[in-house]
Write a protein that holds these residues in place. Structure first.
Motif, PDB file in Angstrom:
ATOM      1  N   ASP A 325       4.171   1.178   8.308  1.00  8.06           N
ATOM      2  CA  ASP A 325       5.302   0.253   8.405  1.00  8.06           C
ATOM      3  C   ASP A 325       6.153   0.274   7.133  1.00  8.06           C
ATOM      4  OD1 ASP A 325       6.402  -2.090  10.093  1.00  8.06           O
ATOM      5  OD2 ASP A 325       6.208  -2.988   8.104  1.00  8.06           O
ATOM      6  N   ALA A 326       5.485   0.582   5.990  1.00  7.36           N
ATOM      7  CA  ALA A 326       6.222   0.664   4.727  1.00  7.36           C
ATOM      8  C   ALA A 326       7.049   1.935   4.628  1.00  7.36           C
ATOM      9  CB  ALA A 326       5.251   0.586   3.553  1.00  7.36           C
ATOM     10  N   LEU A 383       7.515  -5.634   2.737  1.00  5.71           N
ATOM     11  CA  LEU A 383       7.541  -5.035   4.075  1.00  5.71           C
ATOM     12  C   LEU A 383       8.750  -5.520   4.882  1.00  5.71           C
ATOM     13  CD1 LEU A 383       3.740  -5.268   5.012  1.00  5.71           C
ATOM     14  CD2 LEU A 383       5.020  -3.231   4.320  1.00  5.71           C
ATOM     15  N   GLY A 387      11.263  -2.103   3.375  1.00  5.88           N
ATOM     16  CA  GLY A 387      10.585  -1.066   4.139  1.00  5.88           C
ATOM     17  C   GLY A 387      11.403   0.210   4.254  1.00  5.88           C
ATOM     18  N   ASP A 388      10.719   1.335   4.394  1.00  2.60           N
ATOM     19  CA  ASP A 388      11.327   2.656   4.579  1.00  2.60           C
ATOM     20  C   ASP A 388      12.099   3.145   3.350  1.00  2.60           C
ATOM     21  OD1 ASP A 388      10.368   2.973   7.199  1.00  2.60           O
ATOM     22  OD2 ASP A 388      12.037   1.793   7.995  1.00  2.60           O
TER      23      ASP A 388
END
Length: 520
Positions: A325-326, A383, A387-388
């Motif tokens: 998810d991160a 998160l 994120g990403d």
């Protein structure tokens, strides 16, 4: 003539002085030998007790390994057996739920066949379950093996802290009773490493090998059972006084202290045997407790539940999901990141071992619960908003490591220490088993709902909920958990009898154990 007499007198005085010097030197030499002998005895005693604690804790490696290995194995099980997300949650969480059967049965079993052979039973049941899982051709057979393994783990996690608490000297009981938590963390690390090492094998076989390797610790425990003694407190309950004294002589340095401890144990054992003679059921006393027993149950079961509902097992079981998810992609990279988490968790549990009998239980609990609250909130923020992103990935790994570090330095090991210390001898096995049930049910509920909850409110939102629960655990520690550092098990029982001292942890005299007879 007078000069000759004076010369003789001087010579005699010199001879007397030399003789006295020789005697002093001989006495000093003897004292030095005695000091060396005492030091050797203390070293031997310490080594013996530590060895017993290590062997008894091998069952905890089984739980840790299962937690660690399943976090990665579930990825390949899903690919091989084509199971759904709901089946994944059930497979992961059911072990914690079913282990309550072992924990509940463990109390009565250990009172009947002894602490030592209850550990043997746990070992056999777990080996059977693991073998079935490793060879399972379908999801249904895999679940059967999972159920058996869970029962074995339930026996093991309940009896190990009780055994170690009953065999350890008061001065080192905190450090030694936290050994099971060390070995849980070691097992988690080994599970993560196993995932990483075998992940390159074909999907049909890699997860089977990952699970099958978990049999190894139970084999070592089987050999260890021929070395470690039975609990002296259980032996006294069986009226095997001389055997109990023999065990105590191996775990205490001073014969006078051995006699004192044996007398205290006999006092509490007489209470327990008297209750049995009156046919007053232990479970009836637990279900309808006195104020003192109620305080013990709130403390023991409460700290077990808070340990789990703050999300530690979800963090460990689903760490690949968190890192995915991160923004981390690829199974190998995900499993490599989990190894960092396992390494951090294991290292910081060693810090707790050195501090638990120096700083005490309560200061470490404050550090742990406050630190977990902050790290869980920061992980939630990362998160949700970062994120990403490469920076966000690094922060996510950092905050997960911080969370498991604060857990391992405090509430992780101290939970088991406190819950094994606070209950009176007649209730200790059953009440500790009840506490373990609370821990396993909480863990199972969290693990079986994590993916569903994350889908509903996001992974970041789920960890915000965990941070709120962790903040509540700080309040619980302040109001309900006493300081038990340096007190004998009999003294701790008196501490709960004097309920007003729970928060301040007043000193209790050794002789107060005799008052327990009058209070019953």
């Amino acid at each position: 003539m007078y000069e000759r007499i004076e010369t003789y007198a001087a010579e005699e005085e010199i001879m007397r002085t030399d003789n006295n010097n020789n005697k002093v030197q001989q006495k000093l030499a003897k004292d030095e030998d005695d000091i060396v002998n005492v030091k050797n005895i203390r070293d031997d005693t310490r080594k013996y007790v530590v060895a017993c604690a290590i062997f008894a804790s091998l069952n905890s490696v089984l739980l840790g390994y299962d937690v660690g290995v399943m976090s990665g194995a579930i990825i390949f099980i899903q690919q091989d057996l084509k199971i759904t997300e709901t089946q994944q949650e059930i497979l992961v969480g059911i072990l914690s739920i079913v282990s309550l059967l072992g924990s509940l049965a463990g109390g009565k079993t250990s009172d009947t066949i002894g602490r030592k052979w209850t550990m043997a039973l746990a070992c056999i049941v777990f080996q059977s379950g693991t073998a079935i899982m490793a060879l399972a051709p379908s999801y249904q057979i895999l679940m059967i093996g999972r159920l058996l393994a869970g029962i074995g783990i339930g026996f093991g996690i309940m009896i190990a802290p009780v055994y170690i608490a009953e065999i350890s000297p008061s001065i080192a009981r905190g450090s030694l009773t936290s050994f099971p938590e060390i070995f849980i963390n070691l097992g988690i690390l080994l599970g993560y490493i196993s995932n990483y090492v075998f992940s390159g094998l074909p999907v049909h076989s890699n997860w089977r090998i990952m699970l099958g390797v978990g049999i190894a610790p139970s084999v070592f425990l089987g050999f260890a059972l021929f070395i470690i003694p039975e609990s002296p407190r259980w032996l006294v309950m069986q009226n095997r006084i001389e055997e109990a004294r023999t065990v105590l002589l191996k775990t205490y340095d001073d014969t006078k202290e051995v006699d004192q401890r044996l007398a205290e144990i006999q006092i509490t054992a007489r209470i327990a045997n008297a209750e049995k003679y009156k046919e007053k059921a232990v479970w009836l006393e637990i279900l309808n407790p006195s104020p003192a027993i109620k305080r013990m149950l709130i403390t023991g079961c409460g700290i077990q539940c808070f340990q789990q509902i703050s999300g530690i097992d979800a963090t460990v079981y689903y760490s690949p999901t968190i890192f995915k998810d991160a923004g981390i992609e690829g199974n190998t990279e995900l499993l490599a990141a989990t190894v960092a988490v396992g390494f951090t968790k294991t290292m910081f549990i060693l810090v707790a071992i050195f501090l638990i009998d120096k700083l005490g239980r309560k200061p470490l609990l404050y550090i742990s619960t406050i630190g977990m609250t902050i790290s869980l909130f920061c992980l939630s923020f990362t998160l949700t908003f970062l994120g990403d992103q490469r920076f966000g990935i690094g922060l996510a790994i950092l905050f997960v490591c911080w969370n498991v570090a604060f857990f391992s330095v405090g509430i992780g090991p101290i939970c088991w220490v406190v819950s094994s210390e606070i209950f009176p001898l007649r209730l200790r096995a059953q009440a500790s088993g009840l506490g373990a049930v609370g821990s396993r049910v909480s863990s199972g509920v969290i693990c079986m709902s994590f993916l569903t909850l994350s889908r509903a409110i996001t992974v970041g939102g789920t960890f915000f909920v965990f941070s709120v629960i962790s903040a509540l655990s700080v309040v619980f520690v302040h109001t309900c958990v006493p300081e038990t550092k340096g007190k004998s098990l009999e003294q701790i029982e008196m501490l709960f009898q004097k309920g007003s001292e729970l928060q301040v942890g007043g000193e209790i005299e050794m002789g107060d154990a005799e008052c327990l007879v009058q209070r019953q």
